[in-house]
Design an enzyme around this catalytic site. Structure first.
Site, PDB file in Angstrom:
ATOM      1  N   VAL A   1       0.831  -1.205   0.000  1.00 54.52           N
ATOM      2  CA  VAL A   1       0.000   0.000   0.000  1.00 54.52           C
ATOM      3  C   VAL A   1       0.864   1.252   0.000  1.00 54.52           C
ATOM      4  O   VAL A   1       1.899   1.326   0.666  1.00 54.52           O
ATOM      5  CB  VAL A   1      -0.956   0.038   1.212  1.00 54.52           C
ATOM      6  CG1 VAL A   1      -2.032  -0.998   1.080  1.00 54.52           C
ATOM      7  CG2 VAL A   1      -0.207  -0.145   2.517  1.00 54.52           C
ATOM      8  N   ASP A   2       0.422   2.223  -0.772  1.00 54.59           N
ATOM      9  CA  ASP A   2       1.002   3.555  -0.732  1.00 54.59           C
ATOM     10  C   ASP A   2       0.471   4.253   0.523  1.00 54.59           C
ATOM     11  O   ASP A   2      -0.536   3.823   1.093  1.00 54.59           O
ATOM     12  CB  ASP A   2       0.599   4.312  -2.006  1.00 54.59           C
ATOM     13  CG  ASP A   2       1.070   5.747  -1.982  1.00 54.59           C
ATOM     14  OD1 ASP A   2       2.260   5.969  -1.695  1.00 54.59           O
ATOM     15  OD2 ASP A   2       0.242   6.643  -2.237  1.00 54.59           O
ATOM     16  N   LYS A   3       1.132   5.312   0.937  1.00 46.95           N
ATOM     17  CA  LYS A   3       0.678   6.021   2.139  1.00 46.95           C
ATOM     18  C   LYS A   3      -0.275   7.159   1.808  1.00 46.95           C
ATOM     19  O   LYS A   3      -1.455   7.110   2.116  1.00 46.95           O
ATOM     20  CB  LYS A   3       1.885   6.570   2.924  1.00 46.95           C
ATOM     21  CG  LYS A   3       1.481   7.368   4.178  1.00 46.95           C
ATOM     22  CD  LYS A   3       2.678   7.931   4.884  1.00 46.95           C
ATOM     23  CE  LYS A   3       3.346   9.056   4.113  1.00 46.95           C
ATOM     24  NZ  LYS A   3       2.515  10.283   4.011  1.00 46.95           N
ATOM     25  N   THR A   4       0.234   8.178   1.128  1.00 46.46           N
ATOM     26  CA  THR A   4      -0.550   9.385   0.885  1.00 46.46           C
ATOM     27  C   THR A   4      -1.709   9.105  -0.062  1.00 46.46           C
ATOM     28  O   THR A   4      -1.523   8.627  -1.176  1.00 46.46           O
ATOM     29  CB  THR A   4       0.337  10.494   0.293  1.00 46.46           C
ATOM     30  OG1 THR A   4       1.455  10.699   1.150  1.00 46.46           O
ATOM     31  CG2 THR A   4      -0.446  11.781   0.130  1.00 46.46           C
TER      32      THR A   4
END
Length: 803
Positions: A488-491
């Site tokens: 998963v990406d954060k932002t």
């Protein structure tokens, strides 16, 4: 190129500037992979094959003069080239009205043509690709239903006469009885069954044996044998004839089989119509008109397809939002369940985005149209759902391989059964042999096998759209059930992706004021797609600072942005980004993260003419739904890994809140792809969830790419699944749907295989010496039709799947 439905939505048929349409067959062609190209009148045309290029070269005006020529869907690849040419040839016979609708085969999606017809490969009736809000007449369904009604009315007396004639007191000579049966059965077989014989002949011409090959052989053999027995009984050996010299006839078998196959087609076509219900429900969400506010303030109603970008529209309570845009005046609560799957209304005020098709629950407001026609989210959902319903799952390859050998094998079994009964069967041997051969041909029709996968996929994609999970292709849906690692990406994925500037720090060595720094950096970031850059632009707008034009703008994914503003060279990005460009940050100023309560704060550094100028401190809240979704995925055994281009401290702060143990921070987009590739080398089945341009390579590299619907178009284009709300709980729902779909397909395939494994030996008479079982061709036909309808009914259960 687009098609307008009755609700006014412009449905995109072709999307993607990178591809060009072959003007001969209509296929979408990648210029880099085109088989040929031709220059004509200053324009370059690309072709899927050399034959298309040669035909265009000979008569270019012929193909350029016909509007709407072609019809192959973007990304579709025909199994062989006759599919594309079939599409073009059939189009030339289509009427003007039919050109508005493309038809395709549910089992062979590479077959696409304008107007209804049958598949040249499998013979199945083609179904419309372009679904309209209003229920369109289905000529194939109407034709089959009419043929069935007439055939049933004629077949019943044939059946009664042949089986119960004596019991009913009808003492007819064999010649008279056979003549009456001939008169009643002939319209049934030759008119009612004519579509089947057409498809039977097409299967022979195209060397594509299919279910109609078996039906044509079975009913044709029974009918022709009966005609010969009626008019020329003397040609049969004496052992084949009765005491009265008459040979046995099978008019009732030919007529009843044809009628039962017609019944199966009617039920199948009616059931398949229901699979487009999800798309039609989406189309009906859009209003047919919009309240347009003119420049002088007057209002008038206009058709939806006349709304242009920038128009001001009024939306009243109880009405649906006509197009995508932003509220300019007023406030309301909107039911966005069509996008998010959540039933609770969402409060909207001036400046907030609204989505076309969502329901205005309370107040009246004025909105500005920003995305209209094929650009709206609703139109894109319709397009993607329609395309996904026609995509093919890897599991279908098994059925395809089996079907390719199945029909020849069945014909061989029928021949062996025929001669087996002729040589070793009891009297009358010929009668038993013909019954066995016809029964084998009829009961073994592979329609249930062919429908097992595509029907489940079509229903599942529609169910996912209703739950806010947009499935782009069947392979992604099937693979998602096997995913054991989620990256998963954060932002914008774990966090809300709406950072706000909390503070602006101007370094003491800088020669600019706070307002000057904000204006200059906002001028550069205005050209950027990054959420941090957008936050800085919003901060400048809130302070009513006018930005200036930027020159030589360049963005580095995962790093920052740069450009010239008013003659000054501006840099804005991470500390690493500035250092790589020779900018030295003051001692103690290279920190990347601070904390304010539980929310992480990220620093964006700025430099003017290679000299450090200041830092922007931005906050981004973690989505309230992220924690629950992560914990549920982990409980299912999914390994969760966070990848982010942000600083390690920021990533760690988010990971701590969400209890994510594996973190990889300060990674550039190329590194994200490499990390995913390494996970796949470990034998992991990897899904990647992200929302930004910088996530696109990783989304494409993963086994399943999952895009946030709130993210960029580039990310969505590279993903197999889109979560319309941008909520990770959608992954949980998508996995439930994936597992339910796989179970459904397995049930369908198991049923189809088991049906044929048991049915063929019984029909061939294998168990006759032991149990005395001999299957009537009429019962074989009924069983064959029942198997197809059962597969469809099982697939339709997915409409009620709990997500």
């Amino acid at each position: 190129m687009s098609s307008h439905d009755a609700s006014g939505i412009s449905l995109p048929i072709i999307k993607g500037p990178a591809k060009h349409k072959d003007p001969v067959c209509g296929m979408m062609v990648d210029p880099e992979k085109a088989a040929g190209k031709v220059e004509h009148a200053g324009q370059t045309y690309y072709f899927c094959s050399k034959s298309c290029a040669e035909r265009f070269s000979r008569e270019p005006e012929k193909y350029l003069a016909v509007p709407g020529t072609g019809g192959m869907q973007q990304g579709s690849q025909p199994a062989d080239h006759h599919a594309a040419h079939y599409s073009q040839a059939a189009e030339s016979h289509a009427t003007t009205d039919e050109k508005k609708v493309r038809y395709t085969c549910p089992m062979h999606p590479e077959i696409i043509q304008f107007g209804p017809g049958s598949c040249p490969i499998c013979g199945m009736a083609l179904e419309p690709m372009d679904v309209f809000a209003e229920v369109e007449a289905d000529p194939e369904y109407d034709s089959m239903r009419r043929r069935f009604r007439v055939s049933a009315a004629l077949s019943l007396p044939v059946l009664l006469l042949s089986m119960l004639g004596e019991s009913l007191g009808l003492h007819l000579t064999p010649t008279v009885r056979n003549g009456i049966e001939f008169l009643l059965a002939t319209p049934v077989v030759l008119w009612g069954g004519w579509p089947f014989f057409e498809r039977f002949w097409t299967s022979l011409v195209n060397r594509s044996p299919n279910m109609f090959t078996l039906i044509g052989l079975g009913t044709g053999a029974a009918y022709l044998d009966s005609v010969a027995a009626t008019f020329f009984p003397q040609i049969f050996p004496a052992s084949f004839r009765g005491m009265d010299g008459a040979a046995p006839v099978y008019f009732e078998a030919a007529a009843v089989i044809t009628t039962l196959v017609l019944l199966g087609q009617v039920l199948e076509l009616r059931a398949r119509q229901r699979t487009s219900g999800a798309i039609r429900a989406l189309l009906n969400l859009a209003p047919q008109q919009a309240h347009l506010i003119a420049a002088d303030g007057t209002e008038r109603d206009v058709p939806l397809d006349q709304v242009k970008r920038g128009d001001l529209l009024r939306v009243r309570p109880g009405e649906r939002v006509p197009v995508d845009g932003s509220i300019r005046e007023g406030a309301s609560a909107l039911d966005e369940s069509m996008v998010t799957g959540e039933p609770m209304p969402v409060e909207k005020a001036s400046g907030d985005k609204v989505t076309g098709g969502t329901l205005n629950s309370s107040g009246s407001f004025v909105m500005e149209a920003e995305r209209v026609g094929s650009e709206t989210m609703l139109a894109q959902i319709v397009r993607l759902v329609s395309e996904a319903q026609r995509s093919r799952a890897p599991m279908q390859r098994l059925a395809d391989r089996v079907a390719s050998y199945f029909v020849p094998a069945v014909i061989l079994i029928a021949v062996l059964a025929f001669f087996g009964w002729i040589l070793f069967g009891p009297e009358p041997r010929f009668a038993h042999a013909l019954v066995a051969a016809v029964s084998v041909l009829i009961i073994a029709c592979p329609c249930a096998l062919g429908l097992a996968t595509p029907m489940s996929i079509m229903v599942a994609v529609g169910r996912g759209a209703q739950a806010g999970v947009l499935i782009r292709n069947a392979e992604a849906l099937e693979t998602l059930a096997k995913v054991d690692t989620l990256v998963v990406d954060k932002t914008g994925t774990l966090t809300e992706g709406k950072p706000q500037v909390g503070n602006i720090v101007v370094f003491e060595e800088s020669e600019v004021s706070r307002e000057q720094l904000l204006r200059l950096v906002a001028s550069v970031e205005r050209a950027s797609e990054h959420p941090l850059g957008k936050a800085i632009v919003r901060a400048a707008e809130d302070e009513k600072l006018l930005t200036q034009s930027v020159e030589e703008f360049r963005a580095t994914p995962g790093g920052g942005a740069e450009g010239k503003v008013a003659g000054k060279h501006l840099l804005a990005g991470t500390a690493k980004f500035l250092k790589e460009r020779g900018v030295q940050l003051p001692a103690g100023k290279s920190m990347g993260v601070f904390t304010v309560g539980a929310a992480p704060v990220t620093a964006v550094y700025a430099a003017i003419d290679s000299k450090a100028a200041g830092a922007f401190l931005l906050t981004d809240k973690v989505k309230s739904s992220s924690a629950g979704a992560i914990q549920q995925l982990k409980a299912e055994g999914v390994r969760v890994v966070m990848l982010t281009g942000d600083r390690a401290e920021t990533a760690q702060s988010v990971a701590t809140q969400l209890q994510i143990e594996e973190i990889k921070a300060e990674v550039i987009p190329e590194e994200k792809s490499e990390i995913i590739a390494n996970l796949k080398k470990e034998g992991r089945v990897v899904a990647m969830a992200g929302d930004g341009i910088n996530d696109a390579p990783a989304l494409a590299a993963a086994d399943v790419g999952i895009a946030m619907g709130t993210g960029t178009d580039v990310a969505i284009e590279n993903a197999g699944i889109t979560l319309l709300k941008g909520d990770l709980r959608g992954i949980v729902r998508a996995r439930k749907l994936s597992r339910a779909t796989i179970r459904n397909i397995q049930q369908n395939l198991a049923f189809a295989f088991l049906y044929n494994v048991l049915g063929i030996p019984i029909a061939a008479g294998v168990f006759y010496p032991i149990f005395g079982w001999l299957l009537s061709p009429m019962l074989a036909s009924a069983a064959m039709s029942f198997s197809s309808v059962s597969v469809i009914a099982n697939a339709l259960r997915l409409r009620r799947a709990s997500l």
